[in-house]
Design an enzyme around this catalytic site. Structure first.
Site, PDB file in Angstrom:
ATOM      1  N   LYS A 222      -8.083 -10.971 -30.616  1.00 24.58           N
ATOM      2  CA  LYS A 222      -8.221 -12.219 -29.856  1.00 24.58           C
ATOM      3  C   LYS A 222      -8.360 -11.992 -28.358  1.00 24.58           C
ATOM      4  CE  LYS A 222      -6.569 -15.541 -33.166  1.00 24.58           C
ATOM      5  NZ  LYS A 222      -5.562 -16.508 -33.583  1.00 24.58           N
ATOM      6  N   ARG A 256      -2.272 -11.854 -39.964  1.00 19.86           N
ATOM      7  CA  ARG A 256      -3.668 -12.151 -40.311  1.00 19.86           C
ATOM      8  C   ARG A 256      -4.561 -11.241 -39.475  1.00 19.86           C
ATOM      9  NH1 ARG A 256      -7.728 -15.353 -38.359  1.00 19.86           N
ATOM     10  NH2 ARG A 256      -9.092 -16.308 -39.900  1.00 19.86           N
TER      11      ARG A 256
END
Ligand code: 8Y7
Length: 279
Positions: A222, A256
């Site tokens: 991210k 995740r």
């Protein structure tokens, strides 16, 4: 005593960290060479993730990244449903990343074990669709909408605000008759938060916990990592692993991730460090 998560066909033991592999079923992730989606390439990746030690797979037919545009319902169904059928015999839980009640309904019919909803089942009809099944439910915090959420995130106190939101959703789900064993919570890293707010949430994750609901955490590749290390998404593996291990230390249960093999190795070392009986 360790918690468990009811997840469709499976009851997951959360006494050790679990790794959820991300399968983005989109033409830009898995192109056949002509720009069309190649289901075979997605299946290869899925099987590889299972060999690499994935405990769950998260199948998504619509990109929910910041700035992403919506995908029509039929296209999302055409991407997700064939995979659920093809992967049904893998013997690991299949999660579907969607906020659309129509997709949830069809996915559950096709054997999905979990619904991962960045909108936390707030879409009209979503609660009703999942209520009478045994699927796991990932309830995530997001401020705003994916296309615009990074423009100007605002909180009085991000830790308190996210916790209050998640507690309210838990209460709504219980009210709808959903068993608490089906629910996992997620603070939603990158979903309407500044870089600093993301790090503050990670630093204070233990204070954000709602009762003893488990955490699912997504840091993989991210921009909160890219901002610090100055690298493109594909070069954020080391940064992703660092955040993942800190997330476990702060009480995370499910990670995740894109890079399953590397995350599984990192988690094994973390577990060994934590294992007082290993001397
Ligand atoms: C998350 C997620 C994404 C996350 C949960 C990305 C769909 C953006 N991130 N679902 N989805 N948690 N539960 O970079 O952090 O993977 S999409």
């Amino acid at each position: 005593m360790s918690t468990s998560l009811q997840c469709g066909r499976f009851e997951l033991d959360l006494g050790r960290p679990l790794v959820m592999g991300i399968l983005n079923v989109t033409p830009d992730s898995f192109s056949d060479g002509t720009g069309e989606l190649s289901i075979n390439r997605v299946l290869e990746r899925a099987h590889r993730m299972v060999e690499d030690g994935a405990d769950l797979l998260d199948i998504g037919g619509e990109s929910t990244r910041p700035g992403a545009h919506p995908v029509p319902l039929q296209e999302e169904l055409d991407r997700v449903l064939p995979l659920l059928e093809a992967l049904h015999d893998l013997q690991i839980p299949l999660s579907v990343d969607t906020f659309k009640p129509e997709v949830m309904k069809a996915a559950l019919h096709a054997g999905a074990d979990m619904i991962n909803d960045i909108r936390a089942l707030r879409e009209p009809g979503a609660l009703e669709v999942v209520r009478n099944s045994q699927c796991g439910l990932c309830i995530m915090h997001m401020q705003g909408e994916p296309r615009t959420m990074q423009a100007n995130p605002h909180y009085d106190d991000v830790v308190a605000d996210v916790r209050t939101f998640l507690a309210q959703r838990v209460s709504d789900l219980l009210q709808a008759g959903i068993a608490r064993e089906r629910v996992v919570l997620d603070p939603g890293f990158g979903f309407g938060k500044t870089v600093g707010q993301n790090y503050l949430m990670l630093r204070r994750l233990d204070q954000m916990r709602v009762d003893d609901y488990p955490w699912l955490l997504g840091f993989s590749r991210k921009s909160m990592l890219g901002h610090i290390v100055g690298r493109e998404p594909r070069d954020r593996l080391a940064a992703s692993l660092a955040a993942a291990l800190y997330g476990l230390e702060m009480g995370g249960h499910i990670l995740r991730v894109h890079d399953v093999a590397e995350t599984v190795d990192a988690v094994k070392i973390w577990q060994t460090i934590k294992d007082e009986s290993f001397v």
